[in-house]
Design an enzyme around this catalytic site. Structure first.
Site, PDB file in Angstrom:
ATOM      1  N   HIS A 106       0.846  -1.187   0.000  1.00 27.40           N
ATOM      2  CA  HIS A 106       0.000   0.000   0.000  1.00 27.40           C
ATOM      3  C   HIS A 106       0.889   1.248   0.000  1.00 27.40           C
ATOM      4  O   HIS A 106       2.095   1.154   0.223  1.00 27.40           O
ATOM      5  CB  HIS A 106      -0.940   0.024   1.217  1.00 27.40           C
ATOM      6  CG  HIS A 106      -0.237  -0.018   2.527  1.00 27.40           C
ATOM      7  ND1 HIS A 106      -0.163  -1.145   3.321  1.00 27.40           N
ATOM      8  CD2 HIS A 106       0.465   0.933   3.191  1.00 27.40           C
ATOM      9  CE1 HIS A 106       0.537  -0.882   4.398  1.00 27.40           C
ATOM     10  NE2 HIS A 106       0.938   0.372   4.351  1.00 27.40           N
TER      11      HIS A 106
HETATM   12  C1  T46 Z   1       2.516   0.530   7.015  1.00 26.32           C
HETATM   13  C2  T46 Z   1       3.356  -0.678   7.174  1.00 26.32           C
HETATM   14  C3  T46 Z   1       4.814  -0.371   7.313  1.00 26.32           C
HETATM   15  C4  T46 Z   1      -4.657  -0.896  13.342  1.00 26.32           C
HETATM   16  O1  T46 Z   1      -5.802  -1.125  13.793  1.00 26.32           O
HETATM   17  N1  T46 Z   1      -3.940   0.159  13.834  1.00 26.32           N
HETATM   18  C5  T46 Z   1      -2.704   0.449  13.366  1.00 26.32           C
HETATM   19  O2  T46 Z   1      -2.084   1.425  13.836  1.00 26.32           O
HETATM   20  C6  T46 Z   1      -2.141  -0.368  12.346  1.00 26.32           C
HETATM   21  C7  T46 Z   1      -0.757  -0.064  11.792  1.00 26.32           C
HETATM   22  C8  T46 Z   1      -2.872  -1.423  11.871  1.00 26.32           C
HETATM   23  N2  T46 Z   1      -4.107  -1.682  12.365  1.00 26.32           N
HETATM   24  C9  T46 Z   1      -4.846  -2.845  11.893  1.00 26.32           C
HETATM   25  C10 T46 Z   1      -5.300  -2.782  10.438  1.00 26.32           C
HETATM   26  C11 T46 Z   1      -5.309  -4.245  10.022  1.00 26.32           C
HETATM   27  O3  T46 Z   1      -6.532  -4.841  10.383  1.00 26.32           O
HETATM   28  O4  T46 Z   1      -3.984  -3.973  11.980  1.00 26.32           O
HETATM   29  C12 T46 Z   1      -4.198  -4.865  10.888  1.00 26.32           C
HETATM   30  C13 T46 Z   1      -2.916  -5.102  10.122  1.00 26.32           C
HETATM   31  O5  T46 Z   1      -2.562  -3.898   9.411  1.00 26.32           O
HETATM   32  P1  T46 Z   1      -1.963  -3.935   7.933  1.00 26.32           P
HETATM   33  O6  T46 Z   1      -2.518  -5.077   7.189  1.00 26.32           O
HETATM   34  O7  T46 Z   1      -2.136  -2.575   7.340  1.00 26.32           O
HETATM   35  O8  T46 Z   1      -0.415  -4.218   8.274  1.00 26.32           O
HETATM   36  P2  T46 Z   1       0.844  -4.100   7.306  1.00 26.32           P
HETATM   37  O9  T46 Z   1       1.962  -4.765   7.982  1.00 26.32           O
HETATM   38  O10 T46 Z   1       0.501  -4.545   5.924  1.00 26.32           O
HETATM   39  O11 T46 Z   1       1.128  -2.501   7.216  1.00 26.32           O
HETATM   40  C14 T46 Z   1       1.569  -1.817   8.372  1.00 26.32           C
HETATM   41  C15 T46 Z   1       0.801  -0.497   8.532  1.00 26.32           C
HETATM   42  O12 T46 Z   1      -0.607  -0.756   8.546  1.00 26.32           O
HETATM   43  C16 T46 Z   1       1.090   0.461   7.426  1.00 26.32           C
HETATM   44  O13 T46 Z   1       0.589   1.745   7.741  1.00 26.32           O
HETATM   45  O14 T46 Z   1       2.936   1.522   6.442  1.00 26.32           O
HETATM   46  O15 T46 Z   1       2.960  -1.532   8.255  1.00 26.32           O
END
Ligand code: T46
Length: 133
Positions: free
Chosen positions: A50
């Site tokens: 993303h």
């Molecule tokens: C990024 C990269 C480096 C939350 O509820 N609060 C939060 O602060 C974050 C970061 C995530 N979430 C929830 C959203 C999803 O349901 O946690 C779950 C996993 O998040 P995501 O699939 O977006 O995780 P990554 O590892 O793909 O991405 C993360 C960050 O979301 C993103 O901002 O830049 O790490």
């Protein structure tokens, strides 16, 4: 514009061990509103995929190792993250993916805003359209 922006932190510490201190609007080039960390990621799993519209982030691999892939829609680059004394900036409108996690990897991320799903662009074609408009 330079795609890969890293910040080297001063290693403090003494014969008891090492310490790194990060301060907002100083070592970290923005005010910190949120901190999260990614850990226990399986080595065959990739994360991210993303870009953020406005969020500024600084990622630090405080343990283990992973690879950060960055793409601004024009240039692509990879950074191996394996040092707790170096941060990688994830700027707005940069597509990013994290790969090759070691099982002991802990990726600490400092963010300039609270969590907001509407700041994410999770579709790559949509990202290319927006970054080129
Ligand atoms: C990024 C990269 C480096 C939350 O509820 N609060 C939060 O602060 C974050 C970061 C995530 N979430 C929830 C959203 C999803 O349901 O946690 C779950 C996993 O998040 P995501 O699939 O977006 O995780 P990554 O590892 O793909 O991405 C993360 C960050 O979301 C993103 O901002 O830049 O790490």
């Amino acid at each position: 514009m330079t795609l890969v922006k890293t910040i080297d932190f001063k290693k403090l510490g003494d014969d008891r061990g090492s310490l790194v201190a990060l301060e907002e609007n100083d070592t970290v080039p923005f005010a910190i509103k949120r901190v999260y960390y990614i850990y226990q990621t399986e080595s065959n799993v990739a994360r991210g995929f993303h870009a953020h519209k406005a969020l500024q982030q600084l990622a630090v691999c405080v343990a283990g190792k992973c690879t950060m892939f960055l793409d601004d829609g024009d240039t692509k680059a990879e950074v191996v993250m394996d040092s707790p004394t170096q941060g990688v900036l994830i700027e707005p409108m940069v597509w990013h993916e994290m790969h090759n996690f070691s099982t002991d990897c802990v990726l600490l991320v400092l963010a300039s805003e609270h969590y907001n799903e509407s700041d994410y662009i999770r579709d790559y074609e949509d990202f290319l359209r927006q970054v080129n408009s």
